[in-house]
Design a protein around this motif. Structure first.
Motif, short mmCIF file in Angstrom:
data_model
loop_
_atom_site.label_atom_id
_atom_site.label_comp_id
_atom_site.label_asym_id
_atom_site.label_seq_id
_atom_site.Cartn_x
_atom_site.Cartn_y
_atom_site.Cartn_z
N VAL A 20 29.65 31.71 35.00
CA VAL A 20 29.76 32.56 36.18
C VAL A 20 29.05 31.93 37.37
O VAL A 20 27.93 31.42 37.24
N GLN A 21 29.71 31.95 38.53
CA GLN A 21 29.14 31.41 39.76
C GLN A 21 29.33 32.43 40.88
O GLN A 21 30.22 33.28 40.82
N ASP A 22 28.51 32.30 41.90
CA ASP A 22 28.54 33.28 42.99
C ASP A 22 29.81 33.18 43.83
O ASP A 22 30.37 34.20 44.24
N ASN A 23 30.27 31.97 44.12
CA ASN A 23 31.34 31.79 45.09
C ASN A 23 32.57 31.09 44.53
O ASN A 23 33.32 30.46 45.28
N ALA A 24 32.77 31.16 43.24
CA ALA A 24 33.92 30.49 42.62
C ALA A 24 34.33 31.25 41.37
O ALA A 24 33.53 31.94 40.74
N ILE A 25 35.60 31.12 41.00
CA ILE A 25 36.12 31.81 39.81
C ILE A 25 35.87 30.95 38.57
O ILE A 25 36.18 29.77 38.55
N SER A 26 35.32 31.56 37.55
CA SER A 26 35.03 30.86 36.30
C SER A 26 35.71 31.55 35.12
O SER A 26 36.14 32.71 35.21
N VAL A 27 35.77 30.84 34.00
CA VAL A 27 36.35 31.41 32.78
C VAL A 27 35.50 32.58 32.29
O VAL A 27 36.02 33.64 31.92
N GLN A 28 34.19 32.41 32.30
CA GLN A 28 33.30 33.48 31.84
C GLN A 28 33.48 34.75 32.67
O GLN A 28 33.47 35.86 32.13
N GLN A 29 33.66 34.59 33.97
CA GLN A 29 33.86 35.75 34.83
C GLN A 29 35.09 36.55 34.41
O GLN A 29 35.05 37.78 34.31
N LYS A 30 36.20 35.85 34.15
CA LYS A 30 37.43 36.53 33.75
C LYS A 30 37.26 37.25 32.41
O LYS A 30 37.78 38.36 32.21
N ASN A 32 34.35 38.34 31.14
CA ASN A 32 33.45 39.48 31.37
C ASN A 32 34.19 40.66 31.96
O ASN A 32 34.00 41.81 31.54
N GLU A 33 35.03 40.40 32.96
CA GLU A 33 35.78 41.48 33.61
C GLU A 33 36.69 42.20 32.63
O GLU A 33 36.77 43.43 32.63
N ALA A 34 37.38 41.42 31.79
CA ALA A 34 38.29 42.03 30.81
C ALA A 34 37.52 42.82 29.76
O ALA A 34 37.92 43.95 29.39
N LEU A 35 36.42 42.28 29.28
CA LEU A 35 35.61 42.99 28.27
C LEU A 35 35.02 44.27 28.85
O LEU A 35 35.01 45.32 28.18
N ASN A 36 34.53 44.21 30.08
CA ASN A 36 33.95 45.40 30.71
C ASN A 36 34.99 46.51 30.83
O ASN A 36 34.69 47.70 30.64
N LYS A 37 36.22 46.12 31.16
CA LYS A 37 37.27 47.12 31.34
C LYS A 37 37.67 47.76 30.02
O LYS A 37 37.84 48.99 29.93
N ARG A 40 34.47 49.62 28.63
CA ARG A 40 33.95 50.61 29.58
C ARG A 40 32.43 50.60 29.62
O ARG A 40 31.77 51.67 29.70
N THR A 41 31.88 49.42 29.57
CA THR A 41 30.44 49.23 29.69
C THR A 41 30.20 47.82 30.18
O THR A 41 31.10 46.97 30.12
N THR A 42 29.01 47.54 30.67
CA THR A 42 28.69 46.20 31.15
C THR A 42 28.38 45.29 29.97
O THR A 42 27.49 45.59 29.16
N VAL A 43 29.13 44.22 29.86
CA VAL A 43 28.97 43.28 28.75
C VAL A 43 28.44 41.96 29.29
O VAL A 43 28.96 41.41 30.27
N GLU A 44 27.39 41.46 28.66
CA GLU A 44 26.83 40.16 29.03
C GLU A 44 27.20 39.15 27.95
O GLU A 44 26.79 39.28 26.80
N THR A 45 28.01 38.16 28.31
CA THR A 45 28.44 37.15 27.34
C THR A 45 27.58 35.91 27.43
O THR A 45 27.08 35.55 28.50
#
Length: 250
Positions: A20-30, A32-37, A40-45
């Motif tokens: 995950v990075q502040d200003n770029a799209i990463s694999v982990q970000q995608k 995390n977003e799918a897991l959170n959805k 229905r909770t915040t998931v830290e991978t």
């Protein structure tokens, strides 16, 4: 809380690496977003390691913790997760593990491949590096034998990385022709940042510039990044396997 390992694969072309990075799209970000959805909770991978921008993974594990009753059916969970993930990321397997299992620190071996092809091929765009000249593969394999064993590989690492040691144990380093491509296979207990791409660049210097195979020994002993070859492009690199003592192969 239950800890899970999730096995994923991805084409890294469209991402600025794993983390995950502040200003770029990463694999982990995608992921995390799918897991959170779904959950229905915040998931830290936590991933098995970082892959750089453009690098691909044929196997990578991550771990996360959720309440035990949130995931009741592995097949349904994977189906739902894959329906939310982009087409260039896929989840293959979910495993319940013990609470102290760690995707990064518990890995006992990792393997990478670097793919090279000769001649223009639009189907290998961003998947393999094109070379115009065939290197001396036999000499590169002679040089690769000097990589085997437990050594300080600081000469192949990016500078200013936060690691306690540059010592790694390499168990395989070999060039093989596969389906018209030249593929470098390398396995070790751990890898330094940028290590594989720097090793490939150093071996290609030997194979293309008629340097002695044994010259790689001087590079290793120098512990100096400037003595090694240029890092080859990221798009030819694949993380292919991560091994844990408590996870069975498919």
């Amino acid at each position: 809380m239950q800890r899970f390992f999730l096995e994923v694969v991805y084409d890294g072309t469209n991402y600025h690496g794993w983390q995950v990075q502040d200003n770029a799209i990463s694999v982990q970000q995608k992921l995390n977003e799918a897991l959170n959805k779904i959950l229905r909770t915040t998931v830290e991978t936590v991933g098995a390691g970082r892959t750089d921008t453009g690098v691909h993974a044929k196997q990578l594990y991550l771990h996360f913790d959720v309440e035990e009753d949130l995931i009741k059916d592995e097949i349904r969970f994977l189906h739902a997760l894959n329906s939310l993930l982009p087409t260039d990321i896929a989840a293959h397997r979910l495993l319940a593990v013990h609470k102290d299992a760690h995707a990064r620190f518990d890995a006992i071996a990792r393997s990478y491949e670097y793919h090279i092809h000769f001649g223009k091929d639009p189907f290998l765009l961003n998947k393999s590096w094109q070379l115009r000249e065939l290197p001396d593969v036999s000499k590169m394999n002679d040089a690769a034998k000097h990589l085997l064993g437990t050594k300080d590989f600081g000469c192949f690492s990016k500078s200013n990385t936060q690691v306690f040691t540059n010592i790694c144990t390499i168990t395989r380093a070999e060039w093989v022709f596969e389906r018209g491509q030249l593929v470098f296979h390398i396995s070790a207990d751990r890898f330094l940042r940028n290590m594989v791409r720097a090793i490939v660049g150093t071996l290609l210097d030997i194979g293309l510039k008629n340097k002695p195979a044994a010259s790689i020994v001087d590079v290793i002993n120098s512990k100096d990044r400037s003595k090694a070859g240029t890092s080859v492009p990221a798009h030819g690199l694949y993380l292919t396997k991560v091994i844990y003592p408590y996870i069975n192969e498919h």
